[in-house]
Design an enzyme around this catalytic site. Structure first.
Site, PDB file in Angstrom:
ATOM      1  N   PHE A  94       0.815  -1.222   0.000  1.00  0.00           N
ATOM      2  CA  PHE A  94       0.000   0.000   0.000  1.00  0.00           C
ATOM      3  C   PHE A  94       0.847   1.270   0.000  1.00  0.00           C
ATOM      4  O   PHE A  94       0.387   2.334   0.393  1.00  0.00           O
ATOM      5  CB  PHE A  94      -0.982   0.024   1.196  1.00  0.00           C
ATOM      6  CG  PHE A  94      -1.688  -1.277   1.421  1.00  0.00           C
ATOM      7  CD1 PHE A  94      -2.519  -1.799   0.438  1.00  0.00           C
ATOM      8  CD2 PHE A  94      -1.519  -1.994   2.600  1.00  0.00           C
ATOM      9  CE1 PHE A  94      -3.164  -3.011   0.628  1.00  0.00           C
ATOM     10  CE2 PHE A  94      -2.162  -3.210   2.796  1.00  0.00           C
ATOM     11  CZ  PHE A  94      -2.986  -3.719   1.812  1.00  0.00           C
TER      12      PHE A  94
ATOM     13  N   GLY B 147       0.437  -8.545  -3.635  1.00  0.00           N
ATOM     14  CA  GLY B 147      -0.880  -9.145  -3.477  1.00  0.00           C
ATOM     15  C   GLY B 147      -1.875  -8.694  -4.519  1.00  0.00           C
ATOM     16  O   GLY B 147      -3.048  -9.046  -4.481  1.00  0.00           O
TER      17      GLY B 147
ATOM     18  N   ALA C  33       1.162  -2.760 -14.192  1.00  0.00           N
ATOM     19  CA  ALA C  33       0.551  -3.483 -15.314  1.00  0.00           C
ATOM     20  C   ALA C  33       1.008  -2.875 -16.633  1.00  0.00           C
ATOM     21  O   ALA C  33       1.395  -3.595 -17.562  1.00  0.00           O
ATOM     22  CB  ALA C  33      -0.962  -3.447 -15.203  1.00  0.00           C
TER      23      ALA C  33
ATOM     24  N   ARG D 247      -7.859  -0.929 -20.671  1.00  0.00           N
ATOM     25  CA  ARG D 247      -8.194  -2.327 -20.853  1.00  0.00           C
ATOM     26  C   ARG D 247      -7.959  -3.065 -19.533  1.00  0.00           C
ATOM     27  O   ARG D 247      -6.966  -2.817 -18.848  1.00  0.00           O
ATOM     28  CB  ARG D 247      -7.249  -2.861 -21.929  1.00  0.00           C
ATOM     29  CG  ARG D 247      -7.434  -4.286 -22.339  1.00  0.00           C
ATOM     30  CD  ARG D 247      -6.244  -4.593 -23.251  1.00  0.00           C
ATOM     31  NE  ARG D 247      -6.441  -5.783 -24.022  1.00  0.00           N
ATOM     32  CZ  ARG D 247      -5.469  -6.307 -24.802  1.00  0.00           C
ATOM     33  NH1 ARG D 247      -4.290  -5.699 -24.872  1.00  0.00           N
ATOM     34  NH2 ARG D 247      -5.677  -7.399 -25.489  1.00  0.00           N
TER      35      ARG D 247
ATOM     36  N   LEU E  66      -6.952  -6.357 -17.753  1.00  0.00           N
ATOM     37  CA  LEU E  66      -6.204  -7.564 -18.102  1.00  0.00           C
ATOM     38  C   LEU E  66      -6.815  -8.819 -17.501  1.00  0.00           C
ATOM     39  O   LEU E  66      -6.754  -9.889 -18.082  1.00  0.00           O
ATOM     40  CB  LEU E  66      -4.747  -7.433 -17.620  1.00  0.00           C
ATOM     41  CG  LEU E  66      -3.908  -6.360 -18.308  1.00  0.00           C
ATOM     42  CD1 LEU E  66      -2.570  -6.213 -17.594  1.00  0.00           C
ATOM     43  CD2 LEU E  66      -3.691  -6.721 -19.767  1.00  0.00           C
ATOM     44  N   ASN E  67      -7.351  -8.669 -16.295  1.00  0.00           N
ATOM     45  CA  ASN E  67      -7.878  -9.842 -15.585  1.00  0.00           C
ATOM     46  C   ASN E  67      -9.047  -9.371 -14.737  1.00  0.00           C
ATOM     47  O   ASN E  67      -8.863  -8.704 -13.711  1.00  0.00           O
ATOM     48  CB  ASN E  67      -6.762 -10.439 -14.704  1.00  0.00           C
ATOM     49  CG  ASN E  67      -7.204 -11.694 -13.969  1.00  0.00           C
ATOM     50  OD1 ASN E  67      -8.399 -11.876 -13.689  1.00  0.00           O
ATOM     51  ND2 ASN E  67      -6.265 -12.543 -13.641  1.00  0.00           N
TER      52      ASN E  67
ATOM     53  N   GLY F 143      -3.966   0.725 -15.206  1.00  0.00           N
ATOM     54  CA  GLY F 143      -3.681   0.423 -13.799  1.00  0.00           C
ATOM     55  C   GLY F 143      -4.879   0.700 -12.931  1.00  0.00           C
ATOM     56  O   GLY F 143      -5.614   1.669 -13.133  1.00  0.00           O
TER      57      GLY F 143
ATOM     58  N   GLU G  12      -5.157   2.085  -7.565  1.00  0.00           N
ATOM     59  CA  GLU G  12      -5.433   3.258  -6.743  1.00  0.00           C
ATOM     60  C   GLU G  12      -6.744   3.960  -7.100  1.00  0.00           C
ATOM     61  O   GLU G  12      -7.460   4.454  -6.228  1.00  0.00           O
ATOM     62  CB  GLU G  12      -4.245   4.221  -6.831  1.00  0.00           C
ATOM     63  CG  GLU G  12      -3.070   3.634  -6.073  1.00  0.00           C
ATOM     64  CD  GLU G  12      -1.718   4.207  -6.434  1.00  0.00           C
ATOM     65  OE1 GLU G  12      -1.116   4.814  -5.555  1.00  0.00           O
ATOM     66  OE2 GLU G  12      -1.247   4.022  -7.569  1.00  0.00           O
TER      67      GLU G  12
END
Lengths: 340, 744
Positions: free
Chosen positions: B245, B472, B515, B634, B636-637, B708, B711
């Site tokens: 964090f 994480g 990412a 985009r 990604l997952n 990303g 945040e």
């Protein structure tokens, strides 16, 4: 952590004898508070008397219709005991409002009474604290005292007793059974914990070396009309800012008997018998509850960051008594206080 | 072989089994021979000097190896620059055990090293240290007048843009106006995993430091400069992290002390901080914000002013971008933004999840709610009327921005049209007061330089590596997805390695750029490896790809095939085996395409809809429903991305309702420095959270088109909760967290 020795007692008399023969020793039950205090260097016993082999884990019905809670029965086993759930649901709810399942599985009933305050300053060796180090001063007075008391405080200490279970016990008024170097005796629950006065280092009225062996609940459990209301900064796993244990007996809408105790407000679970007497004979109305609530906090004193507790306690008392009068509270099954 | 298209799919964490079976190794779990254990002694005072350390008393304890303090630390690097890490603010970095001076409460003043942890801890508890105390100042309130505008010392810090228009005049002349001050207290990151460094002594001055960090290269650079080590002699490893964090962005004093002890004692040392000490090295600063908004009769913003002041230490100018967002989130011609910091006797604050924006969105988004009410507008409608099509701070278009779709889709899914405007006008099924609030924000979509390497063996197993971190968030997983899809391999054939200075350099894991940055490097590296495979494939006997160009082929389902004709294919493993090469390797380094990016403002956006119920007598608030709609390029997952946003919402709820580290100014010391009294939300506080991604196609931000999501998800959450509380109760709380006492 200080070096310490450890022995495991198998009989109450042995435990008492072992403790008496070691100065600076402590009894160790579930260890959920004492071990923390040792890690923080707040408690520095040089010897621990392990209690968990003592035959004090039973919960049994008494001839007078009461219920005996063994000192070593865990908080979880006590809360979920059939007799507790059906006859003392107030106790069930209070226990389950405290700590976490993991802690309740380890914590014992005797240990619950022996919990020490959660005052920030008591835990932090960098700051003076009369309870931790008599005569050093009270940092909470004039400091950050959100968790501190508003009733029965003294100039040397404004700490609170952190237990939930004990608030319900204060309302149910059991006797505390103890054994000590001078034999066995019982202590009325309301006399067990004490106000700080000028000796805040003393949380209770146990004599040196005395061991809690059990609690005898009287037959009356207020199982129809009760409430345990806990207010805190998050929905679970937080100590009470204010909690209220209320039990009522009603004939129609008239209160015939009442119990009222508060947590989070004083150095001891705060039972107010004058308030209970005010309730008796009165109609179970919001008006009655408001008058009683005003009386309970009439002498309350805030210390800055905990001033809000006076108003909060008043409102919590009214709400708890209303809930008790409505009589639709039950022993908790799985979740508690999670319903928004 | 089934499809090897993984990007965008809700893929389960590849490191999940290792984590739940306990085989993922964290910094405190590396077992090395002949280890000594450290324990830090912390200062009880906030300012003054150490006058005497009775080290001899604890050195007499059998098993105590050494007591390190300013009295016996060896001569180390002299200049401040050696102590500056990659994200150090301007000023003079703190040096543990440097001299007798105490600069903040809980400052490390000694390190005990003993044969076991328990003994080190005991020795620390009995070590007598004498201090000469001096008056300290830790209250931001009393230092308001001493705020100053910091210089641009810290990476990523941008001073507020110059004012535009005439905000004072516009405010005076507008029909609807508001001004208010907003406050939130200090917060600490409190990852579950304690900061630990296990230093393995490899002999002859060589060490490996297993350190909890979000950037192994940052730690390596820091340690080598201070201790004069060669990079090859100072390997830093962190394969798993129990939460960061931002707490692990800067090298912590635990790493410095553990390495100091290992080098001095010439043996392996482990040092773990206590939970209390987790409150000793940086926090989200206590911040005061002043907002002054005006709206025209048509509900457009006439003027916007946002000024912020937060704390820093005496020795460093900690900065974050608090107010800049207010100049770009809404369209407004008259804007003035101001930013100051004030020095206090405390440790330097530290970037904490969405630093600056999480704070700034509290002020801006509550103020927008107040402005909407003053103008008689629904708060969502008010935002729509002030939608920014361009980033006015830099006068550039956004590379992509689907915030309007977030507003519409989020509102539809949440049922916002059923909201009635008047405070106290909605109740839930149980008759409890209910409130609906909205908030949101904007965050940078940044790409940093990153490198990676990849190798594939004849059996078709691919290993890709780079020294990024995994705190994480799902880095192992998304990088494995990108690598697998790029080379058309099943994800099970991919091993992704990270967190090791023996691997190619990657940026710090922060800023929501991993990412984009590392993902681009992984994609580029795998593509480079693919080109090598392609060349080998062309050399095969009767290769169907003999005359193809690399642009004409694709990797999919374990094959290399013509895009135009999937029947013209070779099996990847056959190519590798036919080549006779045991292993093929490639590496690459990817920089952001500045030329392409330069004409645009690169940002992600979100909007959060929140439902609360409030017990009007008791002041208790429950956040019963949250919908967070995020436009971040985009995705990604979907699975790990959703988890990121869920976590952000939980953070926001904590920020709104309970999280605050409280300082007793008499002692200059945080008092609720433990998990019993520093409250983060527990399960019982969290109810329905819904996440909606409005995907954006954006080939400007980076080749992958990702922005990303670590945040952006927490922006506006705290404000939306506070706004919902206002809607439920009519009580406007401007001092977060909204605890019981503020609603009585």
């Amino acid at each position: 952590m200080n070096p310490f020795t450890y022995s495991r007692a198998t009989a109450v008399a042995d435990a008492v004898r072992d403790k008496a023969s070691h100065p600076d020793s402590e009894y160790l039950g579930g260890g959920t508070n004492l071990i923390d205090l040792m890690k923080e260097n707040v408690a520095r016993p040089t010897h621990l008397v392990g209690l968990n082999k003592l035959p004090l884990a039973d919960i049994e019905t008494l001839p007078d219709g009461g219920l005996r809670l063994g000192a070593l029965a865990t908080n979880a086993d006590t809360a979920w005991h059939d007799e507790v759930k059906s006859r003392y649901p107030l106790l069930n709810q209070a226990i389950l409002a405290g700590a976490s399942p993991q802690l309740r599985n380890a914590a014992t009933n005797g240990g619950n009474l022996m919990q020490r305050t959660r005052c920030y300053y008591f835990y932090d060796l960098a700051t003076p604290c009369n309870k931790r180090e008599p005569g050093s001063g009270c940092s909470a007075i004039g400091g950050y005292n959100r968790v501190c008391g508003i009733l029965g405080t003294s100039e040397s200490c404004i700490a609170t007793h952190p237990s939930d279970m004990c608030v319900a016990l204060a309302a149910l008024a059991p006797t505390v059974r103890v054994s000590g170097p001078n034999g066995d005796r019982t202590i009325a629950f309301d006399d067990f914990h004490r106000l700080p006065g000028n000796q805040p280092e003393k949380d209770n009225t146990l004599e040196p070396g005395e061991l809690i062996t059990g609690l005898d609940l009287p037959a009356k459990g207020f199982e129809k009309n009760f409430s345990y209301l806990k207010l805190r900064d998050r929905s679970s796993y937080a100590f009470a800012l204010v909690s209220v244990a209320a039990g009522l007996e009603l004939e129609g809408n008239t209160i015939t008997d009442a119990r009222l105790a508060l947590g989070g407000v004083a150095h001891k679970p705060w039972r107010d018998q004058e308030a209970e007497n005010m309730l008796k004979g009165q109609p179970a109305t919001e008006d009655t509850f408001r008058r009683v609530a005003a009386k309970v906090v009439a002498d309350a004193k805030g210390h800055g960051s905990n001033d809000f507790k006076i108003e909060l306690a008043k409102r919590a008392i009214v709400r708890a008594l209303k809930q008790a009068a409505e009589g639709n509270q039950h022993a908790a099954d799985v979740f508690l206080n999670s319903n928004p | 072989m089934s499809t090897t298209n993984y990007i965008g799919k809700p893929t389960s964490r590849v490191d999940g089994p290792a984590k739940v079976t306990g085989t993922a190794t964290y910094a405190a779990e590396y077992q090395v021979a002949n280890m000594a254990y450290g324990y830090v002694v912390s200062s009880p005072i906030a300012k003054g000097k150490i006058t005497k350390i009775h080290a001899d008393e604890v050195l007499a304890l059998p098993g105590v190896v050494q007591v390190f303090s300013h009295e016996n630390v060896p001569s180390l690097a002299w200049f401040d620059r050696s102590y500056k890490d990659l994200v150090a603010p301007g000023g003079s970095p703190f040096r543990a055990l440097h001299d007798a001076e105490i600069k903040f409460s809980q400052q490390p003043v000694a390190l005990i090293v003993a044969e076991n942890f328990e003994l080190a801890r005991y020795a620390a508890s009995v070590l007598r240290i004498e201090y000469q105390q001096e008056d300290h100042e830790t209250s931001l309130e009393t230092q308001r007048a001493k705020g100053y505008e910091p210089g641009a010392g810290k990476t990523g810090f941008q001073p507020p843009p110059a004012p535009r228009g005439n905000p004072d005049k516009a405010w005076e002349e507008a029909p609807h106006r508001m001004e208010a001050e907003y406050v939130h207290g200090a917060q600490h990151h409190n990852p579950m995993e304690l900061f630990t460094t296990t230093v393995e002594w490899r002999g002859e001055g060589k060490i490996t430091a297993y350190d909890k960090t979000q950037g192994v290269y940052n730690v390596q650079q820091y340690l080598t400069k201070i201790f004069g080590l060669k990079k090859d002699d100072c390997r830093v490893v962190n394969e798993y992290m129990g939460g960061g964090f931002g707490a692990g962005l800067r090298p912590q004093y635990s790493a410095f002390l553990a390495v100091l002890a290992a080098l001095e004692l010439k043996r392996s040392v482990r040092l773990t901080l206590t939970r209390e000490q987790m409150f000793s090295f940086g926090h989200r600063p206590h911040t005061l914000q002043y907002l002054k908004l005006a709206a025209n009769a048509d509900g457009t913003l006439a003027a916007l002013q946002h000024h912020a002041l937060h704390e820093t230490s005496q020795f460093e100018d900690y900065t974050e971008n608090v107010v800049n967002w207010s100049g770009m989130l809404y369209q407004c011609e008259n804007v003035k933004l101001g930013y100051q910091i004030a020095k206090l006797d405390m440790y330097t604050p530290l970037d904490m999840r969405a630093p600056g924006a999480a704070s700034g969105s509290i002020g801006l988004e509550i103020a927008m709610d107040e402005m909407a009410y003053a103008a008689g507008l629904d708060p969502l409608e008010f935002r729509l009327r002030n939608y920014a099509e361009r980033d006015q701070n830099v006068d550039k278009p956004f590379s992509s921005k689907k915030l309007r779709d977030c507003y519409h889709q989020g509102a539809a899914k949440f049922g916002w049209d059923k909201r009635t405007q008047a405070p106290g006008s909605m109740r839930n099924g149980d008759g409890k007061l209910m409130g609906w609030g909205v908030g949101g924000g904007v965050w940078d979509a940044t790409q940093q330089k990153a490198a990676a390497k990849a190798s594939i063996t004849a059996d078709g197993k691919l290993t890709v590596s780079t020294a990024t971190g995994e705190n994480g968030t799902g880095t192992y997983t998304i990088m494995s997805q990108i690598a697998a899809e790029t080379l058309g391999l099943p994800i099970e054939a991919v091993t992704f390695k990270l967190g090791d200075t023996d691997l190619p350099e990657s940026p710090l894991q922060g800023g929501s750029w991993t990412a984009a940055s590392v993902g681009s490097a992984v994609q580029s590296t795998c593509a480079a490896l693919g080109e090598k495979i392609f060349k080998l494939a062309q050399k095969m006997d009767d290769s169907p790809l003999r005359d193809a160009k690399f642009e004409d082929v694709e990797f999919a389902s374990g094959q290399l095939r013509l895009r135009a004709d999937h029947s013209q294919a070779v099996v990847l493993r056959d190519v590798l085996q036919a080549s006779g090469e045991a292993k093929l390797e490639a590496d690459s380094s990817v920089m952001p395409n500045m030329v392409k990016q330069n004409g645009y403002s690169l940002h992600s956006h979100n909007v959060v809809f929140v439902e609360v119920t409030v017990d009007e007598d008791l002041g208790t608030v429950h956040v019963t429903r949250v919908l967070n709609a995020v436009a971040a390029g985009r995705i990604l997952n979907l699975k790990t991305a959703r988890s990121q946003v869920l976590g952000s919402v939980v953070w926001g709820i904590g920020m709104a309702l309970m999280e605050e580290t409280v300082m007793d100014h008499k002692f200059g010391r945080y008092m609720n420095h433990n998990f019993a009294e520093y409250h983060v939300p527990v399960n019982a506080d969290i109810h329905d959270i819904d996440v909606l991604f409005v995907e954006e196609e954006d080939d400007i931000v980076n080749p992958l088109g990702v922005k990303g999501i670590g945040e952006v998800g927490m922006l506006g959450v705290a404000a939306a909760v506070a706004n919902a509380v206002f809607h439920a109760t009519g009580k406007r709380v401007r001092d977060l967290p909204v605890m019981i006492d503020k609603l009585l």
